[in-house]
Structures are given as C-alpha cells and as structure tokens.
Design a protein around this motif. Structure first.
Motif, PDB file in Angstrom:
ATOM      1  N   ASN A 221      11.043  79.491 -57.260  1.00  0.00           N
ATOM      2  CA  ASN A 221      12.267  80.270 -57.410  1.00  0.00           C
ATOM      3  C   ASN A 221      13.465  79.618 -56.732  1.00  0.00           C
ATOM      4  N   GLY A 222      13.266  78.401 -56.248  1.00  0.00           N
ATOM      5  CA  GLY A 222      14.375  77.682 -55.622  1.00  0.00           C
ATOM      6  C   GLY A 222      14.664  78.091 -54.196  1.00  0.00           C
ATOM      7  N   ARG A 223      13.702  78.730 -53.527  1.00  0.00           N
ATOM      8  CA  ARG A 223      13.970  79.169 -52.157  1.00  0.00           C
ATOM      9  C   ARG A 223      13.902  78.023 -51.159  1.00  0.00           C
ATOM     10  N   GLY A 224      13.330  76.929 -51.592  1.00  0.00           N
ATOM     11  CA  GLY A 224      13.281  75.777 -50.693  1.00  0.00           C
ATOM     12  C   GLY A 224      11.862  75.374 -50.332  1.00  0.00           C
ATOM     13  N   LEU A 225      11.755  74.531 -49.317  1.00  0.00           N
ATOM     14  CA  LEU A 225      10.453  73.997 -48.902  1.00  0.00           C
ATOM     15  C   LEU A 225       9.527  75.114 -48.417  1.00  0.00           C
ATOM     16  N   CYS A 226      10.114  76.139 -47.808  1.00  0.00           N
ATOM     17  CA  CYS A 226       9.281  77.249 -47.317  1.00  0.00           C
ATOM     18  C   CYS A 226       8.548  77.905 -48.483  1.00  0.00           C
ATOM     19  N   GLU A 227       9.148  77.888 -49.660  1.00  0.00           N
ATOM     20  CA  GLU A 227       8.478  78.463 -50.827  1.00  0.00           C
ATOM     21  C   GLU A 227       7.480  77.472 -51.427  1.00  0.00           C
ATOM     22  N   SER A 228       7.901  76.216 -51.588  1.00  0.00           N
ATOM     23  CA  SER A 228       7.014  75.257 -52.254  1.00  0.00           C
ATOM     24  C   SER A 228       5.762  74.975 -51.422  1.00  0.00           C
ATOM     25  N   THR A 229       5.840  75.199 -50.094  1.00  0.00           N
ATOM     26  CA  THR A 229       4.661  74.975 -49.265  1.00  0.00           C
ATOM     27  C   THR A 229       3.957  76.299 -48.924  1.00  0.00           C
ATOM     28  N   GLY A 230       4.494  77.399 -49.461  1.00  0.00           N
ATOM     29  CA  GLY A 230       3.835  78.698 -49.301  1.00  0.00           C
ATOM     30  C   GLY A 230       3.833  79.256 -47.883  1.00  0.00           C
ATOM     31  N   VAL A 231       4.913  79.026 -47.138  1.00  0.00           N
ATOM     32  CA  VAL A 231       4.914  79.487 -45.741  1.00  0.00           C
ATOM     33  C   VAL A 231       6.107  80.393 -45.400  1.00  0.00           C
ATOM     34  N   ILE A 232       6.715  81.002 -46.430  1.00  0.00           N
ATOM     35  CA  ILE A 232       7.898  81.838 -46.161  1.00  0.00           C
ATOM     36  C   ILE A 232       7.618  82.858 -45.061  1.00  0.00           C
ATOM     37  N   ASP A 233       6.431  83.492 -45.130  1.00  0.00           N
ATOM     38  CA  ASP A 233       6.120  84.539 -44.156  1.00  0.00           C
ATOM     39  C   ASP A 233       5.952  83.988 -42.744  1.00  0.00           C
ATOM     40  N   ASP A 234       5.670  82.710 -42.632  1.00  0.00           N
ATOM     41  CA  ASP A 234       5.453  82.118 -41.310  1.00  0.00           C
ATOM     42  C   ASP A 234       6.728  81.554 -40.700  1.00  0.00           C
ATOM     43  N   CYS A 235       7.804  81.522 -41.497  1.00  0.00           N
ATOM     44  CA  CYS A 235       9.079  81.026 -40.974  1.00  0.00           C
ATOM     45  C   CYS A 235       9.853  82.213 -40.402  1.00  0.00           C
ATOM     46  N   HIS A 236      10.053  82.215 -39.097  1.00  0.00           N
ATOM     47  CA  HIS A 236      10.723  83.361 -38.476  1.00  0.00           C
ATOM     48  C   HIS A 236      12.193  83.442 -38.865  1.00  0.00           C
ATOM     49  N   PHE A 237      12.808  82.275 -39.022  1.00  0.00           N
ATOM     50  CA  PHE A 237      14.218  82.237 -39.412  1.00  0.00           C
ATOM     51  C   PHE A 237      14.407  81.135 -40.445  1.00  0.00           C
ATOM     52  N   ILE A 238      15.017  81.494 -41.572  1.00  0.00           N
ATOM     53  CA  ILE A 238      15.338  80.475 -42.570  1.00  0.00           C
ATOM     54  C   ILE A 238      16.860  80.407 -42.672  1.00  0.00           C
ATOM     55  N   VAL A 239      17.376  79.203 -42.494  1.00  0.00           N
ATOM     56  CA  VAL A 239      18.821  78.984 -42.524  1.00  0.00           C
ATOM     57  C   VAL A 239      19.151  78.185 -43.781  1.00  0.00           C
ATOM     58  N   GLY A 240      20.359  78.347 -44.274  1.00  0.00           N
ATOM     59  CA  GLY A 240      20.762  77.548 -45.428  1.00  0.00           C
ATOM     60  C   GLY A 240      22.264  77.520 -45.569  1.00  0.00           C
ATOM     61  N   THR A 241      22.701  76.881 -46.634  1.00  0.00           N
ATOM     62  CA  THR A 241      24.140  76.730 -46.838  1.00  0.00           C
ATOM     63  C   THR A 241      24.529  77.092 -48.271  1.00  0.00           C
ATOM     64  N   PHE A 242      25.778  77.497 -48.438  1.00  0.00           N
ATOM     65  CA  PHE A 242      26.317  77.760 -49.777  1.00  0.00           C
ATOM     66  C   PHE A 242      27.060  76.532 -50.303  1.00  0.00           C
ATOM     67  N   SER A 243      27.141  75.483 -49.493  1.00  0.00           N
ATOM     68  CA  SER A 243      28.049  74.394 -49.834  1.00  0.00           C
ATOM     69  C   SER A 243      27.392  73.280 -50.647  1.00  0.00           C
TER      70      SER A 243
END
Lengths: 408, 136
Positions: A221-243
């Motif tokens: 879904n384009g959420r990033g590496l946390c999605e492609s490696t299946g660890v979204i729930d294990d990442c306490h904070f996910i940061v990103g940019t709109f730029s």
C-alpha cells in the motif's frame, strides 16, 4: 578569529566545486515544466535528481485541491497550531495518515526535517540512550545535538553492531531509542528492518523509522519499508515527509502510544513554527488519495528504477548495493564527480552531486532519483549520455565495457 | 585449525615482533599472561576480545588509536599523545566518528557522541577508552 574563519576549509572545497563554472548547490531552475523537465541555463533539462518519486507535483487533482484551498482559506496560517489553532484540514490530514498506517495517532509538522529534529530530541531525554545508524540523515544528527540523551552510533545497516551497543548498556537505567531509515538517501539502500526490530525487541528498545524516501515506494500500500517487511506493529514511531512522493512539503509521525498527544506541547519544532498552509495540506491529502488509488505508479517507479540501475550496471558503473528510487553512482573522487555532473548538465540532464562531508565513508556520488513518470526513452537516453561521459572521463574501463556491455 | 597472528611486545624503548601460529585456546593463555602486547590481523577478534576483558594498558590503547590515525598523518610529524586529532591530522569529523566506532568494537565499550565532542588529543581519547574499559 573572524566569524567565518572556522569555515575556511569548507570555503576552499566549495571554491573547487565551482571551478566548472556552475555551482551544483545553487542551480537555478528558471522554469519547472513538469515533474521530469525544467529550464536551466536557458535550455530544457531532464530532471533525475528531485526526489519526485511519483511525479505528483503536477498531478492535476493535487493542483486543483491546493488552488481550491487557497481560495477557501487563504495563503497561510500565520502561526503555529498551539497559538493560531488547527484548521479542520490539519486535523483531517492527521486522521487520514493515521488511518493509512493503521495507527491511533498522527502529528503533522511543517517539514520532515522538523519532524525528526523535534521528535527524536524530545522522545529521548536526559538519562536515555539514543542509538542511530552511522549514515543517518542530517535531521537525525541535528536532533542528537539537541537531545539531553546519550548518543551512540552503530554501523550502517548492521543489526549486530546495534546489538553490541545495546548489550554494552547492560542494566543501566534509561530508555533505549533506536533511529532507522527505510531507504537511505545517498545510495538508495534499505535497512534490514526485520533484523533490527528483532534486536530492539531483545533489549526492549523503542524504534523510530523514518520512511522519507520509502513512502509510496515500498509496501503493497506504499506505507514504506515497515509495510514491505511486515513490522508496522513493531515500529513505535514512523516518521515521514510530504516533500518527496507526496509532492509538497511537510512531515509527520504516527504512533499507537496512548500518550502521544503530549508531544504537541513538548516538541518545540512543532510548537514554535508556523503550521502548514491550507494549500499544502489540501494537496497532500489529495496526493495520499492518489497513492492509494494508483498502485500502478509504484509499479512504474520500480520498472524505471530497474531500467536505470540495470542499464548503468551493464555499462560498468559502480552503483549503490540494491535497486532503489535513489540510484547512487560511485565516482572515484569529488572532482571527477563534479566534472561528471557538469558534463551531464551540458548534455541536458540534471542529477545531484554528493561529495564528502555530506556522504558516508567519504564517497563521491552522482545521486539520481527516479520518477514514476520518467519515460523509458528518457532513462535510456540518460544511460547513453552517462556512458559517453564515463568513457571520456576514464571512469569506465573500455575493456569492461566490451565484456559487460556486449554487442552494442 | 591453526591461526596465525603477529604479536608485538613492546617496552618503553623497544618493540619486538613475533609471528605466532597457534590454536585459539593456546593463544588465549598467552594473552592472559601478557599485558603489554598488541595483536594485529587475522580473524581471531573474538578470542582476543575475551582475552582482553580486564583493563587495557596505556601503550596498547595508544597503539590501537595510532593504527587508525596513521593514514591521516601529515608529513614527518609523529603522532603523539599531544596530537590534536581534528587539527594536526587530515581526518575529518565523520572519519573521526567512524574511527571511534571501530575503537568501540575493538575495546567492547561505547563512547557517546557528546563525550567524543569533548575529546581533542590522542591522550584524551586514550584516557576515555581506559576509563570506560575499567568500568566495564
């Protein structure tokens, strides 16, 4: 000692950089025509160095949303959200990003830099230990200068190096906070996130992952590496940019932590700077919809990455370790890199030049960022141009060319 | 399987090099009894780390630091305890931090970045390493 004396070394290096007659760090885009073309020095250039991964800066729906927002709510907010209040759209954007990640909370910042700067320096405080990858972005390093926490670097993309540093902390009190990036901006390599998460779990460390260059590019879904490696729930904070992929400016952080909202009155880079203007918020909200609705942009991006990476590799160029929306081309030294960059500009192609001290391990690079809307022809043309320059500058070994390049 | 290492045994004025080929376990016992020794090369880091757990001699620490700094030496000027790392050598701030990372792993300690920022000379770096090793 004069104010600028301490920069004497840098000044000298900067002079060298400009010997080609152009300053790679002050290029003037006379007119930007599209996500992939601009007028520079009076001529049309192919843009392959602007982090515009999905080409959404000219997406008609995003542009319309921004224009409409300006008409409805004006050009700016003229202050921070704690002083001037949040516009409904700020709140809506935060809800949409939180939903996008399936996280409970989201906070939006005015830039991605400020998101990292404020969050990291606030989350890790006095008595805590902050552990960062050696190749971290400047915003992470700057956060380290601001934090009261103890900061230790671990070797780039090396979970065992992180393990050793967490182990050495033993039973010392304090929170352990680990900062990682999805895709690293210079060589386009991604972190072994799952292995890092395992190490963090072993020592009970908090994890912050910056998906600046991987948002949109990685994950179903384009959420990033946390999605492609299946660890979204294990990442306490996910940061990103709109730029980058979202084509505007701004930063965000999502989390499930129930006390997350306290950050709104503790993170100074959120509290003491003006909030995003309505037009940006509107175009970002629309861009997020486009990312969700058009997975084909991701497919196209990776197909283009493959064209450029494989094409350059076949010609004998030394590249970053893996396919990524950033393709870093290794060059032997800064002056060759600058000469190469200038020759490409003369040939009508704009890329970034990256040299020490901005690069890891003192490498000199041409940094190319691929766009989903680059055409195959544009990229193949670029490979041809680079091969010619590479041969001219002696970067490409002719013998290698014959063997690797095969029948041309 | 036999492992070969080069051992440098030094006193204040002299340096004696030995080539040793031994089983890791045998080597470990050699290292346990010898204090003023440094060992270079070979894939025996783990064995060596175990043998080095207790305190580091000053000479050994200095020597390890110098091993990393020699490539950045300018002219004939020797690297001494008074050498100001960022000023007297051609090493940049990033390379200093990378060297610190290598030293951390060699001595199995962590040197926080704010501590590194306060270190200027080779002697100060050695002091920090010895202090952290003793605390281990």
């Amino acid at each position: 000692m004069g104010l600028f004396d301490r920069h004497a070394g840098l000044l000298e290096a900067y002079r060298d950089v400009r010997t080609t007659g152009y300053d790679p760090f002050q290029i003037r885009m006379e007119r930007v025509l599209s996500p992939t073309e601009a007028i520079i020095n009076g001529r049309k250039m192919l843009l392959v160095g602007t982090n515009n991964y999905f080409g959404l800066t000219f997406d008609p729906s995003c542009m319309e949303a921004a224009i409409e927002a300006i008409r409805a709510e004006g050009t700016g907010t003229t202050g921070s959200r704690i002083a001037n209040g949040s516009y409904s759209e700020h709140v809506a954007l935060e809800q949409e990003i939180a939903e996008f990640y399936g996280k409970k909370h989201c906070m939006v910042f005015t830039t991605g830099y400020q998101a990292n700067l404020g969050l990291i320096s606030t989350l890790a405080g006095e008595g805590d230990q902050l552990l960062i990858d050696a190749d971290s972005h400047a915003s992470i390093y700057d956060a380290c200068k601001m934090t009261q926490a103890e900061v230790v670097r671990f070797k780039h993309n090396d979970p065992s190096s992180l393990d050793a540093r967490l182990r050495r902390l033993g039973d010392r009190p304090g929170n352990r906070v680990v900062v990682l990036e999805g895709i690293y901006s210079m060589l386009g390599d991604s972190a072994p996130l799952r292995e890092f998460i395992d190490v963090c779990k072993k020592y009970g460390a908090y994890v912050i992952v910056d998906e600046a260059h991987s948002l949109g590019a990685l994950g179903d879904n384009g959420r990033g590496l946390c999605e492609s490696t299946g660890v979204i729930d294990d990442c306490h904070f996910i940061v990103g940019t709109f730029s980058k992929t979202l084509g505007a400016i701004g930063g965000y952080c999502v989390s499930d932590d129930p006390d997350f909202d306290i950050l709104r009155v503790t993170v100074r880079s959120y509290m003491f700077t003006a909030s995003l203007p309505p037009s940006i918020v509107a175009s970002v909200r629309q861009a997020l919809k486009v990312v969700k609705a058009k997975p084909e942009l991701r497919t196209q991006l990776w197909s283009n990455v493959s064209t450029l990476y494989e094409g350059l590799a076949a010609k004998g160029f030394k590249l970053g370790p893996e396919h990524g929306p950033v393709v870093g081309v290794h060059l032997p030294d800064p002056m060759t890199a600058i000469g190469f960059w200038r020759a490409m500009l003369d040939a009508g192609i704009y890329v970034n030049v990256a040299i020490p001290p901005a690069t890891p391990n003192g490498v000199s690079l041409l940094r190319c960022s691929v766009c989903a809307v680059h055409t195959k022809e544009q990229l193949e043309h670029m490979i041809e141009v680079m091969t010619g320059i590479g041969r001219q500058l002696g970067v490409l070994d002719d013998r290698t060319l014959r063997v690797v390049g095969g029948a041309r | 399987m036999k492992h070969g290492v080069t051992i440098c045994h030094f006193t204040r004025d002299h340096c004696f090099w030995h080539k040793v080929t031994a089983h890791p376990r045998a080597l470990e016992s050699v290292l346990r009894t010898a204090h003023q020794m440094i060992v270079e090369t070979d894939g025996m880091t783990d064995t060596l780390e175990r043998a080095r757990v207790s305190g580091q001699s000053r000479g050994e620490v200095i020597r390890e630091i110098c091993r990393h700094l020699v490539p950045f030496q300018t002219g004939e000027r020797p690297i001494t305890g008074d050498t100001v790392i960022a000023k007297d050598l051609t090493i940049d701030s990033l390379a200093i931090m990378d060297m610190v990372m290598e030293l951390e792993d060699h001595f199995d300690i962590s040197i926080p970045m704010n501590v590194v920022a306060e270190i200027h000379t080779v002697d100060q770096l050695a002091d920090t390493i010895q202090k952290l090793c003793a605390r281990r």
